[in-house]
Design an enzyme around this catalytic site. Structure first.
Site, PDB file in Angstrom:
ATOM      1  N   TYR A  59      24.714 -26.215 -22.765  1.00 30.22           N
ATOM      2  CA  TYR A  59      25.193 -27.206 -23.729  1.00 30.22           C
ATOM      3  C   TYR A  59      25.844 -26.508 -24.920  1.00 30.22           C
ATOM      4  O   TYR A  59      25.311 -25.566 -25.492  1.00 30.22           O
ATOM      5  CB  TYR A  59      24.030 -28.075 -24.229  1.00 30.22           C
ATOM      6  CG  TYR A  59      24.400 -28.873 -25.460  1.00 30.22           C
ATOM      7  CD1 TYR A  59      25.273 -29.956 -25.367  1.00 30.22           C
ATOM      8  CD2 TYR A  59      23.919 -28.517 -26.719  1.00 30.22           C
ATOM      9  CE1 TYR A  59      25.640 -30.676 -26.485  1.00 30.22           C
ATOM     10  CE2 TYR A  59      24.273 -29.239 -27.849  1.00 30.22           C
ATOM     11  CZ  TYR A  59      25.131 -30.306 -27.725  1.00 30.22           C
ATOM     12  OH  TYR A  59      25.505 -31.010 -28.839  1.00 30.22           O
ATOM     13  N   GLY A  66      27.254 -33.071 -28.392  1.00 25.28           N
ATOM     14  CA  GLY A  66      26.684 -34.396 -28.552  1.00 25.28           C
ATOM     15  C   GLY A  66      26.843 -35.241 -27.312  1.00 25.28           C
ATOM     16  O   GLY A  66      26.501 -34.811 -26.205  1.00 25.28           O
TER      17      GLY A  66
END
Length: 516
Positions: A59, A66
């Site tokens: 990520y 987000g």
């Protein structure tokens, strides 16, 4: 530097006091050159680079941010992603953090990254350490963080400055970050994958402000104890309200400490109450119950220290890069709930102290309750007395400052808003809570400055009227106030006095109860 102290960033715990020393430029900062520390940092970034070569999905490294975490970033664009993160977060508004606050932010962020589980390079840590060492201060807007997913917007200004973008305060003037780096002979940083996220995705702003707020609250707590002793003396109060045996039966440790402070300050008079007070068994609550009010703050401070220092010494970004176990751990350590609770709690306890002092002043200036002192503590006498008004307006201002402080105590943490396409659907509001707390402290310090004027005036009037002499500690304190503030015999503007007292208070110029 006013003190000779060096603080080394090596992943070891820092205290609130360490951050405050750096914020006040009373300590030098350096990044550890210990081989084991540097090897630990390098293992994280090397593990991350290996994952990228092996097409690992991480990520914020190979994905968008987000709610865009499902967007896969083409390998050739991965190096550009950190720049985009701080670029689009350049939306802060409001006042700029002041220099002390900014230094604290830099220290808090470096401390978190120095834990060695953020996957950043040693070069990033060195650039942050250089900013602290050379006092290169990014211009950081105070507003725009919801305190979960970290202090993204304010910390984007740190990330940008490290890369030579946006503005910094350096050598006494605001200038482009690139110019400051050139002066220092340093190159703008080129962020590696995950480094933009590591800088921004954390609680450094709220934690830094919390450190500063805690230190200020600790001093207000002690000063309020001293002022209470002055007000008991000035109003011919009953010193037996602070008796040790009395407080032994309600064993809140902080409350007992506050009572002991006031008792020690009043020791010379504790066995000889002023003649006019011999028949009054109980003073009004703002005097009699002062340890019970100030004691709440005194008892809260150690607990709140634990919350703030745990956050300060934590890795609080996402994801965590555990090179030792070769794991990437996705979580939510950027969430500032503990700091939000600490700041909401602290501002409540501090505002209650402001309210206590406001009530004490209301008694002191009122001839119905001040036991023989002149109205509004005016020092005028004879024919000129009718046109003089003493501290009448000062009491009004104290009431205004207190009311505003009390209004600010609404907890920020209960105002969570769902943001960023409901990815950040429960947020801490920790940074807003910290800013609120600092405002409450600012107002409470103004109340304290006014109370210093009242103490100087009230104790002098009581001494002149009844011949009451304080003990050695209060005599020394009163003598210091008399050097700083002229007796108010004729009405005069007190704003210059108040500003001088406020400055002295914020520099902690009065050593109180064992302070160095």
């Amino acid at each position: 530097m006013t003190e000779s102290r060096s603080i080394r960033f090596d992943g070891s715990p820092l205290s609130i006091e360490d951050v405050c020393l750096l914020a006040e430029m009373k300590a030098d900062a350096s990044l550890s050159d210990a081989p084991a520390f540097r090897a630990r940092i390098r293992r994280g970034s090397e593990f991350l680079e290996r994952l990228l070569r092996e097409d690992g999905v991480v990520y914020g490294v190979t994905t968008g941010y987000g709610d865009s975490c499902t967007v896969v970033i083409p390998p050739e664009l991965v190096p550009e992603l950190p720049h985009h993160l701080f670029a689009y977060h350049g939306v802060g508004l409001g006042r700029m953090l002041d220099p002390a606050e900014t230094r604290a932010v830099l220290a808090a962020r470096l401390q978190s990254l120095a834990q060695g589980v953020s996957g950043v390079s040693i070069e990033l840590l060195e650039q942050l350490a250089a900013f602290i060492a050379h006092d290169v201060l990014p211009q950081i807007p105070a507003e725009g963080s919801v305190g979960a997913s970290g202090d993204l917007t304010p910390l984007s200004y740190v990330a940008a400055a490290l890369c030579g973008e946006r503005d910094v305060l350096f050598q006494g003037r605001i200038q482009p970050a690139a110019a400051a780096l050139e002066t220092l002979g340093r190159q703008p940083l080129r962020l590696r994958p995950k480094e933009g996220l590591a800088i921004m995705n954390g609680t450094a702003v709220m934690t830094a402000l919390a450190c500063l707020a805690w230190q200020r609250a600790d001093y207000v707590c002690k000063l309020a104890s001293r002022l209470t002793a002055c007000n008991v003396l000035a109003s011919a109060g009953n010193a037996h309200h602070f008796d040790e045996a009395l407080f032994a039966v309600k064993p809140h440790a902080g409350q007992q400490r506050v009572a002991a402070r006031v008792r020690a300050d009043l020791a010379a008079d504790s066995d000889k109450p002023a003649a006019r007070n011999e028949q009054r068994l109980q003073d009004r609550y703002s005097l009699r119950c002062a340890p019970h009010v100030i004691g709440v703050l005194e008892d809260a401070l150690p607990f709140l220290r634990q919350l703030i220092e745990n956050e300060l010494n934590s890795a609080n970004d996402n994801p965590i890069i555990d090179a030792e176990r070769e794991q990437v751990l996705h979580g939510g350590h950027f969430y500032g709930g503990h700091v939000a609770f600490a700041m909401d709690s602290l501002k409540n306890a501090v505002a209650n102290v402001a309210d206590l002092l406001d009530r004490q002043l209301a008694l002191l200036v009122d001839t119905r309750y001040n036991h023989g002192l002149p109205s509004n503590l005016s020092g005028a006498s004879g024919a000129r007395a009718p046109i003089n008004h003493g501290l009448k307006a000062l009491q009004i201002s104290v009431s205004a400052w207190t009311a505003e402080a009390l209004k600010q105590t609404m907890p920020a943490s209960v105002f969570s808003r769902s943001t960023e396409c409901h990815n950040q659907d429960k947020v801490s509001m920790g940074t807003i809570a910290a800013r609120d707390c600092l405002r409450v402290l600012e107002l409470t310090e103004q109340v304290c400055a006014a109370m210093l004027v009242a103490a100087r005036q009230g104790v002098a009037l009581r001494r002149a009227q009844d011949g009451v002499l304080p003990g050695a500690v209060l005599q020394a304190f009163q003598a210091d106030l008399e050097r700083r503030i002229a007796f108010v015999a004729e009405d005069r503007a007190l704003d210059v006095d108040l500003l001088a007292l406020l400055g002295a208070l914020r520099k902690r110029e009065w050593a109180l109860y064992g302070d160095a």
